[in-house]
Design an enzyme around this catalytic site. Sequence first.
Site, PDB file in Angstrom:
ATOM      1  N   CYS A  61       0.803  -1.217   0.000  1.00 47.12           N
ATOM      2  CA  CYS A  61       0.000   0.000   0.000  1.00 47.12           C
ATOM      3  C   CYS A  61       0.839   1.270   0.000  1.00 47.12           C
ATOM      4  CB  CYS A  61      -0.983   0.015   1.167  1.00 47.12           C
ATOM      5  SG  CYS A  61      -0.213  -0.048   2.806  1.00 47.12           S
ATOM      6  N   HIS A  89      -1.761   1.583   7.381  1.00 45.42           N
ATOM      7  CA  HIS A  89      -2.220   1.659   5.995  1.00 45.42           C
ATOM      8  C   HIS A  89      -1.883   3.029   5.413  1.00 45.42           C
ATOM      9  CE1 HIS A  89      -4.521   0.692   2.490  1.00 45.42           C
ATOM     10  NE2 HIS A  89      -5.478   1.566   2.736  1.00 45.42           N
TER      11      HIS A  89
END
Length: 312
Positions: free
Chosen positions: A90, A166
């Site tokens: 990510c 994230h």
Amino acid sequence: MSGGWNTIESDAGVFTYLLQNLGTKEIQFEELISLDSDSLRQLSPVYGVIFLFKYPTGQSKATSQPEDGTFDHNAAENLFFAAQTIQNACGTQALLSVLLNHDNTLDIGSNLKEFKEFTSAFPSDLRGEALSNSDVIRETHNSFARSSPFIDETQRAATEDDDVYHFIAYTPINNVLYELDGLQPAPISHGACTFDEFPEKVIPVLQRRIERYPAHEIRFNLLAMVRDLRIKAREIGDTEMLYREQEKRNMWQWENALRRHNFVGFVGELVKGVVRSKTQDGQYETWVEEAKKRTEKRLEDRKKKGYAVDDV
């Protein structure tokens, strides 16, 4: 079959040289210490920001609408948006979410230009698969992971006991402020926003996002993708700024080199050398006994403070 992806740090030097090694030019990242539009505007031009946060693993995924903003399913076909299909990718995916949506003004290099052209007609899930399986992008990404002899992160899935983080991107595209998160079904629109308005428009969105967390949660990181600040220094003739920016680049290169090295062997040899020295001086037994006493004292101190002995 392609190999796995390792975790990389949210670090301006890592991201700057990751994109440089992919072939981009005149781009760098700057970490934002304060969440205010003036600090962000001083870095102009700002192409987007990368936001790192602790992912709420117990929270159900968004369905019809996100918590803030609105899904723009049509935009997924008109800009670069890729679904996240693999763990640990990510960070690089967030970088590319900004970069590949500004390729008309940025030099993204031949590798990324070919990748965008190849995936231009793909839906978001296939774009994510193509990104995950790109040897060039994956190998460049992994070259910035910290060397570890103990954990193979490409083979390890996160558990409920792990803190999971994230990366997502915010960037202005076609006069709209978009949040690009590969775990969401579509880009999220946060309203009208020109390129020049981005510093003022993105800050309230980030503040609302942070306010969802408890007041004691401080584990956030924000990096801005900007034009190489050395260019600005040369344009305005600021020699001190140019010197500082070049020194910063030198430090980034040094830190990135250290990340690639495994120091376990070095530490082992260092310990052997200390033991050998103590043995030759006849101080080995005394040294061991003193270490035992210090350990016992620490354990006693922890007991007095109410900690369990096995708390580490």
